[in-house]
Write a protein that holds these residues in place. Sequence first.
Motif: not given
Lengths: 216, 696
Positions: B136-137, B332, B359, B361, B363, B379-381
Amino acid sequence: MKKAIWVIGFMAVLAACSKDDKGTGSIPVETITVKDLAADTIIGITPGAPPTGGMPFGAGKYSFYSLESNQMVASSDSASNKWDIAFRGTSIITNSGNRGPAAGGAFVYIGLFSDLKTIPKDSSFKVENAPTAFAIPSGSNRGWYVYDGLNNLINPIPGRVLVIRTASGKYAKVEILNYYKGGITPAASASDAIKTNTQRYYTFRFSYQSNGSTTF
Amino acid sequence: MLLRIGGVSLGLLFSVNLWSQQSDTLSGTGNEIVVTATKTERKISSVAVPVTIISQQRILQAGSLRLNDILQEQTGLFLTAAFGSGVQMQGLNPDYTLILIDGEPLIGRTGGVLDLKRITVGNIKQIEIVKGPSSSLYGSEAMAGVINIITDKPKSNALKFSLRYGSFNTADLSLNGSIRKNNFTYQGFGNFYKTDGFSIRPNSSERAIAPIERFTQQHNFSYRFNNKTVLSINLRLNNESIKNIISVNNNGTIIQSEGLEKNKDLNTTVQLSHRLNEKITNNTRIYATEFSAEQQLLTSNGTPYTDFFKQRFARAENQTDFTLNKKLSLTTGAGYIIETANSTRYDKSSNTKTNRIGYAFIQSEWKPTDAFTIVAGARYDHNELFAAAFSPKLAFQYKFNPKFSLKASIGRGFKAPDFRQLYLNFTNTAAGSYSVFGTVEAQKIIAELNRIGQISSLESDYYRLSELKPEFATGINIGLSYNPITPLSITANIFSNTIENLIDSRLVAYKTGGAQIFSYLNVKHAFTKGIETDIKYALSKKWSLAGGYQFLLTGDKDEINRINNGQVFTRDANGFSSKLKRSEYVGLANRSKHMANFRVQFEQQNYFANLRLIYRSKWAVSDKDGNGLFNTNDAFADGFIQVNMATGKNFNKGIRVQAGCDNILNYTDVLNLPNLPGRTFYFTLAYTFLNTKTKQ
């Protein structure tokens, strides 16, 4: 496996246990263990280093066996109906197609030797229908064995039964138990020389149904 | 990771009595700062995921040289021995642990393993280990967890060196220096390591550890424009040269081959950190790294063989931290990665393989009360070469009272297919001419071979070849920490990782002549679960005890299904086939059910001594019964205990001496632990020339 008390040599009859409660009138089927069948054992190593050399080799001859009479068959009889299966290295062939005059064949059944009481009706027997085709698939993890490349050892896959149609059209089931002399696979730490010199000695057990039925 | 703007004091790093004040996680007050867990500086006591900090003092007192030396003494970590030294975390392969130096990823894996011997510990301030999925990070590879090496950046004028010499002519020399002038800081570090290597196999000229020379240098410049803006530039270069003697015994004739392997690691970072106001901090980081490996093999009677691999990774990332109020903060970020690889093991080494990843992310950390913390992030990759990955994570911590707290987290981690799994084009002519093709190549090549009649059969897995998907893991961690009295602390963590889409090599076709062709498929569904616990007790001011234990269960769901369906067999005492029972199944290879460590430490003024035990129970090594999975009938390596000890003293005037003995019991296992030498000894001398604290 040292615990197993086997009579060394061919024709070591272990047990005669068959269930014949179907009342078909067939005679009881024996299970016979054959030990140390030499199958083109290593006679030398090609000169040079891998990949061009350094490969162990045998004389290149099959060892022929009759399941019906439970004995070796001379290689001079290779073009006859006298033999049912033959061994050379890891290759096991049947008396059929390109490799023999008879109408033999085989397929690999996945399961226990003792659980195979009747050959399933939908089974399809393969024949040696091309120079490179084997009724019992050759190669690691395809037919009866898997090659452990890490330790350079051949291990028979457990739960594999070779269902054989013999030269005379009768049926037998075969389980390969070991590929090394004395029925004992060398330790992983054993030297290459030991692994080379003790390989290609088959220990197997089989049941032959002489009445022509598909029931063992 | 983030620049410490007027923040944490690093002064204690060069205090003369290095032994006395620092502490590791367990004995600590909970005030140690950790950055890896949240990508922001947090007190370890307030982090909601399982984190371990290994302090510089702990590394020094263990006499460690390379990263693997110190990691093997940590609870739940096992160091694997194939393709260098990799780390197995929570029972997951080394492929699934992301290794960072100052927050930036290291690249250059062989067979999925990043060789931890490439990393010297000579300039490490602390090692932060975060367990559980952290994609997620951090994105790809952070599936089992993250190991972040925080290098030492003293803000003083200092110069010191350290020299260690030991068994097998292993020498290690480190030089650290730093200059602070007005707003400019420079830190330099150099490390030279060499060893003659060794072999524990009798009468062998081949060495399990080959003669190696390594030279690592790191330079860090930073300039403080004002109280709000800092620019820093970091350079790291590691050169390795390894000499291999390979002998092939051919019918009594020994053919010697000489191999030379050169590895190079270059990492550069430029970072601009800007504090807009009390509430907002922005960081821009440009990171570029290159790993190259070249192997040359010259056989006494053959043709030379060259193997070459080069990987490059460049990333730009921007991260903003908002402290909205006392209860809520937000992080972010977004970034872009370009990754390339060239190899003689791909179709052509001149053909550069490229992947691009974009990507983002986010949090948030919310503290509704002083006792309660909730962290949520995702997170989006987006990948050019394979399917996208979405990695959410949720964690919370609740402090029941000052003595007892509970933390729980659930997260998703992923590992992207690597270049090898996509592009490998390798035929091993030395061993039966088998081939391994990456999935992108496989269908193309096999279709062509089939067209010209060189394929004898296509296996069922051939028809399952498709675009590779990232491997996914869902990890759950539930932990508690309990400090009933000041000298005693207990932590325990229950973990469960479910891994889907595991990539495995499978036989897809046979060439005419019988040679096998392998490729990669998303086929496996594995799990690891267990519990780990650490207990630390200070008997007195001088004596302290620490112990750790991990219980681990692993397995493959498909294998278990096949066993339950009666489709897997083994052999009984007669050598006859029998059905494998579920209770005979042992799960994944190379995993020990029990692992433990124990440490006794004595400290008085400037003197210390310690004794450290590492235990590992038996583990499966090879499939002896040929059924394709690991069960009690297979070959196991024996469990063993390794005992290490060290003692040292600090003298006035900055002199430090230390001596140690590793593997006191002289445990060896030629077959399964070729990299573990017998008993070894070393002696260290360190001298601090200069250490002037400068004013902030």
